[in-house]
Design a protein around this motif. Structure first.
Motif, PDB file in Angstrom:
ATOM      1  N   UNK A 561     -26.956  26.181 -38.877  1.00 60.00           N
ATOM      2  CA  UNK A 561     -25.820  27.106 -38.802  1.00 60.00           C
ATOM      3  C   UNK A 561     -24.505  26.363 -38.907  1.00 60.00           C
ATOM      4  N   UNK A 562     -24.401  25.199 -38.287  1.00 55.72           N
ATOM      5  CA  UNK A 562     -23.151  24.420 -38.356  1.00 55.72           C
ATOM      6  C   UNK A 562     -22.925  23.842 -39.748  1.00 55.72           C
ATOM      7  N   UNK A 563     -24.005  23.493 -40.440  1.00 57.37           N
ATOM      8  CA  UNK A 563     -23.839  22.975 -41.803  1.00 57.37           C
ATOM      9  C   UNK A 563     -23.362  24.064 -42.764  1.00 57.37           C
ATOM     10  N   UNK A 564     -23.741  25.300 -42.514  1.00 56.87           N
ATOM     11  CA  UNK A 564     -23.303  26.408 -43.363  1.00 56.87           C
ATOM     12  C   UNK A 564     -21.898  26.882 -43.007  1.00 56.87           C
ATOM     13  N   UNK A 565     -21.465  26.610 -41.802  1.00 52.86           N
ATOM     14  CA  UNK A 565     -20.176  27.115 -41.338  1.00 52.86           C
ATOM     15  C   UNK A 565     -19.047  26.223 -41.848  1.00 52.86           C
ATOM     16  N   UNK A 566     -17.938  26.863 -42.148  1.00 55.59           N
ATOM     17  CA  UNK A 566     -16.760  26.106 -42.584  1.00 55.59           C
ATOM     18  C   UNK A 566     -16.002  25.511 -41.404  1.00 55.59           C
ATOM     19  N   UNK A 567     -16.230  26.049 -40.210  1.00 54.11           N
ATOM     20  CA  UNK A 567     -15.505  25.593 -39.040  1.00 54.11           C
ATOM     21  C   UNK A 567     -16.320  24.610 -38.202  1.00 54.11           C
ATOM     22  N   UNK A 568     -17.292  23.960 -38.803  1.00 50.24           N
ATOM     23  CA  UNK A 568     -18.115  23.005 -38.078  1.00 50.24           C
ATOM     24  C   UNK A 568     -17.322  21.766 -37.739  1.00 50.24           C
ATOM     25  N   UNK A 569     -17.800  21.026 -36.789  1.00 53.53           N
ATOM     26  CA  UNK A 569     -17.104  19.818 -36.357  1.00 53.53           C
ATOM     27  C   UNK A 569     -17.241  18.720 -37.406  1.00 53.53           C
ATOM     28  N   UNK A 570     -16.539  17.649 -37.181  1.00 53.09           N
ATOM     29  CA  UNK A 570     -16.443  16.581 -38.173  1.00 53.09           C
ATOM     30  C   UNK A 570     -17.782  15.898 -38.428  1.00 53.09           C
ATOM     31  N   UNK A 571     -18.615  15.802 -37.367  1.00 55.18           N
ATOM     32  CA  UNK A 571     -19.888  15.081 -37.511  1.00 55.18           C
ATOM     33  C   UNK A 571     -20.826  15.774 -38.486  1.00 55.18           C
ATOM     34  N   UNK A 572     -20.750  17.107 -38.576  1.00 56.44           N
ATOM     35  CA  UNK A 572     -21.663  17.832 -39.453  1.00 56.44           C
ATOM     36  C   UNK A 572     -21.238  17.723 -40.922  1.00 56.44           C
ATOM     37  N   UNK A 573     -20.022  17.311 -41.169  1.00 52.82           N
ATOM     38  CA  UNK A 573     -19.543  17.191 -42.557  1.00 52.82           C
ATOM     39  C   UNK A 573     -19.778  15.804 -43.136  1.00 52.82           C
ATOM     40  N   UNK A 574     -20.287  14.879 -42.344  1.00 56.43           N
ATOM     41  CA  UNK A 574     -20.546  13.531 -42.838  1.00 56.43           C
ATOM     42  C   UNK A 574     -21.813  13.523 -43.680  1.00 56.43           C
ATOM     43  N   UNK A 575     -21.830  12.847 -44.823  1.00 53.89           N
ATOM     44  CA  UNK A 575     -23.043  12.779 -45.657  1.00 53.89           C
ATOM     45  C   UNK A 575     -24.198  12.064 -44.956  1.00 53.89           C
ATOM     46  N   UNK A 576     -23.875  11.056 -44.149  1.00 59.58           N
ATOM     47  CA  UNK A 576     -24.941  10.319 -43.457  1.00 59.58           C
ATOM     48  C   UNK A 576     -25.709  11.236 -42.513  1.00 59.58           C
ATOM     49  N   UNK A 577     -24.970  12.108 -41.829  1.00 59.49           N
ATOM     50  CA  UNK A 577     -25.650  13.020 -40.896  1.00 59.49           C
ATOM     51  C   UNK A 577     -26.538  13.999 -41.662  1.00 59.49           C
ATOM     52  N   UNK A 578     -26.075  14.465 -42.826  1.00 61.78           N
ATOM     53  CA  UNK A 578     -26.877  15.398 -43.613  1.00 61.78           C
ATOM     54  C   UNK A 578     -28.177  14.740 -44.076  1.00 61.78           C
ATOM     55  N   UNK A 579     -28.083  13.464 -44.489  1.00 60.11           N
ATOM     56  CA  UNK A 579     -29.284  12.754 -44.913  1.00 60.11           C
ATOM     57  C   UNK A 579     -30.271  12.614 -43.751  1.00 60.11           C
ATOM     58  N   UNK A 580     -29.746  12.251 -42.594  1.00 59.51           N
ATOM     59  CA  UNK A 580     -30.628  12.109 -41.428  1.00 59.51           C
ATOM     60  C   UNK A 580     -31.264  13.437 -41.043  1.00 59.51           C
ATOM     61  N   UNK A 581     -30.497  14.513 -41.207  1.00 63.77           N
ATOM     62  CA  UNK A 581     -31.058  15.824 -40.850  1.00 63.77           C
ATOM     63  C   UNK A 581     -32.166  16.232 -41.811  1.00 63.77           C
ATOM     64  N   UNK A 582     -32.034  15.859 -43.097  1.00 63.55           N
ATOM     65  CA  UNK A 582     -33.106  16.139 -44.041  1.00 63.55           C
ATOM     66  C   UNK A 582     -34.380  15.376 -43.669  1.00 63.55           C
ATOM     67  N   UNK A 583     -34.189  14.140 -43.220  1.00 63.29           N
ATOM     68  CA  UNK A 583     -35.345  13.374 -42.753  1.00 63.29           C
ATOM     69  C   UNK A 583     -35.984  14.045 -41.546  1.00 63.29           C
ATOM     70  N   UNK A 584     -35.148  14.531 -40.639  1.00 69.62           N
ATOM     71  CA  UNK A 584     -35.671  15.209 -39.439  1.00 69.62           C
ATOM     72  C   UNK A 584     -36.488  16.442 -39.817  1.00 69.62           C
TER      73      UNK A 584
END
Length: 623
Positions: A561-584
């Motif tokens: 939900x935070x990745x889809x939201x435009x008002x998400x915090x800074x950590x969710x907009x980092x590419x590294x976090x997105x890659x780690x979440x895909x691994x998860x």
């Protein structure tokens, strides 16, 4: 019997033969016959003996009295009664008495030895063997005693096995054994400890009716047991009615009766503390000195129950003004005092600068309403919810009351106080100091509660310091200790340290501890931490619980939900976090498939038929 009858007869016949011989001799002498010779005499005696023998046969036949079986006594009278076939039960009893040999008295146990054998089996927790002792009594053709049955009844009462206790009680009545006071008390205690409330109350009504019909004289023990039984099954009104009967029957009401009433008060969660205060002031009115168990029960009532609608200026005891709750600003609030006192209570507020100490700036509770300087009636439960001990003199006031009554606290007292004191490191250290002063041997459960209390208020450093206290008391951490320590493992390094200590202590990871670690990892958004715990669960083949799936599912939905939201915090907009979440997500799907999760979401079942998507970045991270 035949020889007894023939002996007098033979004697009389001998006398008769001698008389006839003398008469014949006299006849021969009178007729002028020559003097008889010895041969004539023996010839005449032989004829006489034959004559007598014939006479004996004619009048007394021996065959008439001959026994049919020389080994059977009393069968010469013949069949004087008509014979009928025996019933099956009678035939079984006849065969038993005919074929089974009676055990000699010297080879059988005495009544005391039977009872000792029952106690030995009960001490080992083997009630089935204890019941079989009664079968042994029957085999030896002995009669069981009331004491044997009372031992079994008490064992059933301790276990709360009301059904077996009632069967044993019924068997006693069927055997017409005398029922004493211990018998009724054991049955009542079985009702008290039974988990089946409706059955227990029904049996209590039956036993009370039976005692009334048999005019059983009840003593203090009977009444205390009934008060405890009704109290544990949430029938507080009946418990107080039993005490009223004690007063009417002029039965002595001691401290044990008040303790039974306190047990009954604890069962009422909404109004139990108010009733407990009534019992406390009844004790003071009747000048009964409380003991350690009374104080522990009061602490339990303070911790587990509420006051209901109790307000200031209420009278706890009817027609006893010394139990009216007074309102005074000059006295310290204490509902255990005589009379009870409350004031414009100020609850301490935790300071942000010193989280381990009580702030000196108090705040006034919303429960107290003052108009023109006068305090109106207010509900005390609102204050009690915020601070459990403040209405009872506080921690220091309660300890002073214990000392004034000459009561030495034990480990239960200290453990209950730990639940009641405010979340303050200073008071917890003072509580440990009191335990050292009174030389109280604290157990591992106390320290587990202390770790949990500090972890819940996020004082993880102080929670880890408890391990030093455990070592000083020569105790060994158990599985619960490691479980509550897992609440403070916010980083992967902390979790690794915990797991190393767990392995050193000889324990293994379980779903409960893994759930605590995953909860911390998800709350900190630490995906490497999550992946490491999942890897460990798969390596050790520990089947996850539904709680673990719930934690991971919530975390996955929250991040998506935070990745889809435009008002998400800074950590969710980092590419590294997105890659780690895909691994998860990939690892979590494999995790669910490996353990055959029964309540798999639909998207997992849909993706089973599709080839797994592995990007280069995911592959590189897995390496």
């Amino acid at each position: 019997m035949l020889s007894i009858r023939l002996n007098p007869l033979q004697t009389s016949l001998k006398c008769l033969s001698i008389v006839r011989i003398l008469q014949n001799n006299h006849y021969l002498l009178q007729n002028g016959s020559p003097t008889p010779t010895v041969s004539d005499f023996y010839l005449f005696r032989l004829q006489t003996h034959k004559q007598l023998h014939c006479t004996h046969k004619r009048f007394y036949t021996v065959e008439k009295f001959a026994s049919k079986d020389p080994d059977v006594f009393g069968d010469i009278a013949g069949n004087k009664f008509e014979e009928f076939p025996l019933d099956p039960d009678e035939q079984e009893q006849e065969d038993f008495e005919k074929n089974e040999a009676t055990v000699p008295r010297r080879l059988k146990l005495s009544k005391g030895q039977y009872a000792d054998l029952i106690k030995e089996h009960i001490g080992k927790g083997d009630l089935q063997s204890a019941v079989k002792v009664l079968d042994l009594v029957k085999e030896n053709r002995d009669k069981p005693t009331t004491y044997m049955y009372n031992l079994l009844l008490r064992a059933y009462a301790v276990q709360g096995n009301l059904i077996s206790a009632w069967k044993t009680f019924t068997s006693m009545k069927r055997r017409a054994l005398p029922l004493n006071a211990a018998t009724y008390v054991s049955v009542i205690n079985a009702c008290a400890n039974s988990p089946k409330r409706e059955l227990a109350l029904d049996r209590l009504a039956n036993i009370r009716e039976e005692m009334m019909l048999k005019n059983v004289v009840l003593n203090e023990v009977h009444y205390n047991a009934m008060v405890k039984a009704y109290g544990r099954h949430e029938s507080l009104l009946d418990a107080f009615q039993i005490v009223d009967q004690m007063i009417d029957n002029k039965v002595t009401i001691g401290v044990d009766t008040f303790k039974s009433l306190l047990y009954a008060c604890i069962s009422n969660k909404e109004h139990g503390l108010r009733h407990a205060l009534v019992v406390w002031h009844m004790m003071h009115r009747w000048r009964k000195q409380p003991d350690l168990l009374t104080y522990n029960l009061m602490l339990r009532a303070i911790r587990d129950t509420k006051m209901g609608n109790l307000k200031s200026n209420d009278v706890l005891l009817l027609n006893y003004q010394n139990s009216r709750i007074l309102v005074s600003d000059s006295l310290k609030p204490d509902l255990l005092a005589h009379p009870p006192v409350v004031s414009n209570i100020h609850l301490p507020e935790r300071s942000a600068e010193s989280p381990d100490m009580i702030s000196q700036a108090p705040i006034k509770t919303s429960a107290v309403v003052a108009n023109n300087g006068k305090c109106e009636d207010f509900k005390l439960e609102e204050i009690h919810e915020k601070n459990k001990l403040i209405l009872f003199g506080g921690f220091n006031g309660f300890m002073q009351r214990l000392e004034a009554d000459g009561i030495q606290p034990d480990v239960k007292t200290i453990t209950l106080l730990l639940d009641l004191v405010p979340d303050s490191l200073a008071i917890e250290r003072k509580l440990l100091s009191v335990a050292r002063t009174h030389k109280i041997a604290l157990d591992i459960d106390f320290f587990n509660m202390l770790i949990k209390k500090r972890s819940f208020r996020k004082d993880y450093k102080a929670a880890k310091e408890v391990l030093d206290d455990i070592q000083r008391h020569n105790l060994v951490p158990d599985m619960i200790t490691w479980g509550v320590l897992a609440l403070g493992c916010k980083t992967l390094d902390d979790a690794q340290t915990l797991l190393d200590g767990l392995e050193t202590a000889g324990h293994t990871l379980n779903p409960v501890i893994a759930g605590s670690l995953l909860g911390n990892a998800c709350s900190m958004n630490n995906i490497p931490y999550i992946l490491e715990i999942l890897k460990l669960l798969m390596l050790l083949r520990i089947r996850p619980s539904s709680h673990i799936y719930t934690i991971l599912d919530k975390y996955k939905r929250k991040v998506e939900d935070n990745l889809k939201s435009d008002q998400s915090t800074k950590i969710y907009r980092k590419p590294e976090f997105r890659k780690k979440f895909e691994v998860f997500k990939t690892r979590y799907e494999k995790f669910q498939l490996k353990f055959n999760r029964e309540d798999n979401p639909e998207y997992i079942r849909d993706r089973r038929s599709r080839p797994s998507r592995t990007t280069s970045t995911v592959h590189n991270y897995q390496k």
